[in-house]
Design an enzyme around this catalytic site. Structure first.
Site, PDB file in Angstrom:
ATOM      1  N   HIS A 115      -1.573   6.329   5.702  1.00  0.00           N
ATOM      2  CA  HIS A 115      -2.829   6.521   5.082  1.00  0.00           C
ATOM      3  C   HIS A 115      -3.518   6.683   6.574  1.00  0.00           C
ATOM      4  O   HIS A 115      -3.238   6.632   7.685  1.00  0.00           O
ATOM      5  CB  HIS A 115      -3.362   5.050   4.779  1.00  0.00           C
ATOM      6  CG  HIS A 115      -2.864   4.768   3.599  1.00  0.00           C
ATOM      7  ND1 HIS A 115      -2.890   3.754   2.590  1.00  0.00           N
ATOM      8  CD2 HIS A 115      -1.742   5.255   2.954  1.00  0.00           C
ATOM      9  CE1 HIS A 115      -2.489   3.586   1.299  1.00  0.00           C
ATOM     10  NE2 HIS A 115      -1.598   4.422   1.461  1.00  0.00           N
TER      11      HIS A 115
ATOM     12  N   GLU B  66      -6.069   5.477   7.979  1.00  0.00           N
ATOM     13  CA  GLU B  66      -6.549   4.219   9.031  1.00  0.00           C
ATOM     14  C   GLU B  66      -5.344   3.940   9.582  1.00  0.00           C
ATOM     15  O   GLU B  66      -5.371   3.516  10.965  1.00  0.00           O
ATOM     16  CB  GLU B  66      -7.022   3.178   7.922  1.00  0.00           C
ATOM     17  CG  GLU B  66      -8.141   3.349   7.305  1.00  0.00           C
ATOM     18  CD  GLU B  66      -8.154   3.960   5.632  1.00  0.00           C
ATOM     19  OE1 GLU B  66      -8.754   3.657   4.983  1.00  0.00           O
ATOM     20  OE2 GLU B  66      -6.987   4.742   5.559  1.00  0.00           O
TER      21      GLU B  66
ATOM     22  N   CYS C 296      -7.648   0.166   1.948  1.00  0.00           N
ATOM     23  CA  CYS C 296      -6.679  -0.370   0.805  1.00  0.00           C
ATOM     24  C   CYS C 296      -6.202  -1.860   1.580  1.00  0.00           C
ATOM     25  O   CYS C 296      -6.411  -2.079   2.685  1.00  0.00           O
ATOM     26  CB  CYS C 296      -5.737   0.203   0.361  1.00  0.00           C
ATOM     27  SG  CYS C 296      -4.354   0.735   1.515  1.00  0.00           S
TER      28      CYS C 296
ATOM     29  N   CYS D  85      -3.814  -1.004   4.476  1.00  0.00           N
ATOM     30  CA  CYS D  85      -4.616  -0.742   5.685  1.00  0.00           C
ATOM     31  C   CYS D  85      -5.342  -1.965   6.096  1.00  0.00           C
ATOM     32  O   CYS D  85      -5.527  -2.377   7.545  1.00  0.00           O
ATOM     33  CB  CYS D  85      -5.726   0.322   5.484  1.00  0.00           C
ATOM     34  SG  CYS D  85      -4.891   1.924   5.001  1.00  0.00           S
TER      35      CYS D  85
END
Length: 363
Positions: free
Chosen positions: A46, A48, A76, A79
């Site tokens: 992801h 992040e 999410c 993360c």
């Protein structure tokens, strides 16, 4: 956040989910990344997490306390875990992530203070450039709509709002100085402003002198495009309500392309009789505010644009007035939050050709 949006667009262009993130320490960016789960065949890649990995390697530490993470979408749960374990002090995001969000869902790991031995919960700021973040996430394009206040621009607004590919962010209209009216249509500025308020959109003005030359018009239009570029950096296209005049379309395309914008014509090619009937059937209300008396009788000025009006049009007059036979003002529309109360004032003939109906706000 603007840089995060760029990273999100780049990720989207690669076929990834449109998310971008970066980390800041002491006012300096120390890491940035876009979503990369597909490209890296890694479900944890992801934006992040990618940015945090880069920062940890650069800092030679997993301690990122004092850092701020900016991201276009709420982190999410995955993360959120990484954010908490690295001690990031602040998280700034644009739009909520829904059921898997680490802030707004039932799995709110970023705000859970009951995790013993973990770093402190980070400060959360949300809703930053939310509409633009949502545009990128949904692959939706922000556009500015050229606005005369008449039926064609109102229909174009309705068409664009019904298309998930686009989001209208502002209206662009020409105002003639001195008269303080919408150019060509002759509608008072305050009525155009009332339309914009009813549509829930800001109104950007192209200010013109009376009897402006084409060169002066183009210069004023370019100036307005420069303001759009500064105030709405995600906008790349200007939409127009033109229907079938190829020379007008070509002119508009050249005009906006000179400022590195594209042109969009959501109603192009529609049958104008059918379009006029759809306008009436959909609940739009409009008044004829200007008539070119070389093409249509002056007594059509001030009439309501309805089926009776359409039935009275002589052969050769376009039902939508696309050749400039007449112009309208829309006072009620499905795209307006409220109707605009107006009444007809005096009829004024200008240049021995154009009959104007002076619409007044009916308070």
């Amino acid at each position: 956040m603007r840089r995060c949006l760029d990273l999100a667009r780049e990720a989207s262009a690669r076929g990834e989910t449109g998310v971008g993130a970066l980390l800041v320490r002491d006012s300096s960016v120390i890491a940035e990344a876009g979503e990369a789960t597909r490209g890296q065949i890694d479900p944890s890649a992801h934006a992040e997490v990618q940015a945090i990995r880069i920062a940890c390697r650069q800092e030679q530490s997993t301690d990122l306390s004092g850092c701020t993470l900016y991201t276009t979408v709420e982190p999410c749960v995955l993360c959120g875990y990484v954010i908490r374990r690295t001690g990031i002090a602040r998280v700034v995001y644009g739009v909520a992530a829904g059921q898997a969000g680490a802030v707004t869902s039932q799995y709110a790991i970023l705000s859970d203070s009951n995790l013993d031995g973990w770093p402190p919960i980070p400060e959360i700021t949300h809703g930053v450039l939310a509409d633009e973040c949502q545009d990128v996430l949904k692959r939706r394009e922000a556009v500015v709509l050229s606005w005369s206040g008449g039926k064609d621009s109102s229909l174009a607004l309705a068409k664009l709002r019904g298309d998930p590919r686009y989001r209208v962010v502002a209206l662009l209209t020409s105002i003639t100085r001195g008269y303080d009216r919408v150019s060509i249509h002759g509608v008072r500025r305050e009525l155009a402003e009332a339309q914009a308020i009813a549509a829930g959109l800001p109104l950007i003005e192209v200010a013109l002198d009376p009897q402006s030359s084409n060169e002066a018009y183009e210069a004023a239009f370019r100036n307005a495009l420069a303001r759009i570029r500064a105030d709405y950096p995600s906008v790349r296209k200007i939409a127009f309500g033109d229907l079938f005049l190829a020379d007008v379309r070509e002119y508009r395309e050249k005009l906006v392309s000179a400022s590195d914008f594209g042109a969009l014509f959501p109603l192009w090619g529609r049958d104008t009789r059918q379009l006029a009937e759809e306008f009436i059937a959909a609940g739009f209300s409009a008044t004829v505010v200007c008539v070119d008396t070389t093409q249509l009788s002056a007594d059509f000025a001030g009439r309501t644009f309805d089926t009776k009006f359409l039935g009275a049009l002589p052969a050769g007059v376009d039902p939508c007035g696309e050749r400039g036979e007449f112009h309208t003002f829309v006072s009620s529309a499905p795209v307006f939050a409220n109707p605009i109360a107006v009444r007809c004032g005096e009829l004024v003939l200008r240049d021995d050709r154009f009959m104007f109906c002076d619409l007044l706000a009916d308070d």
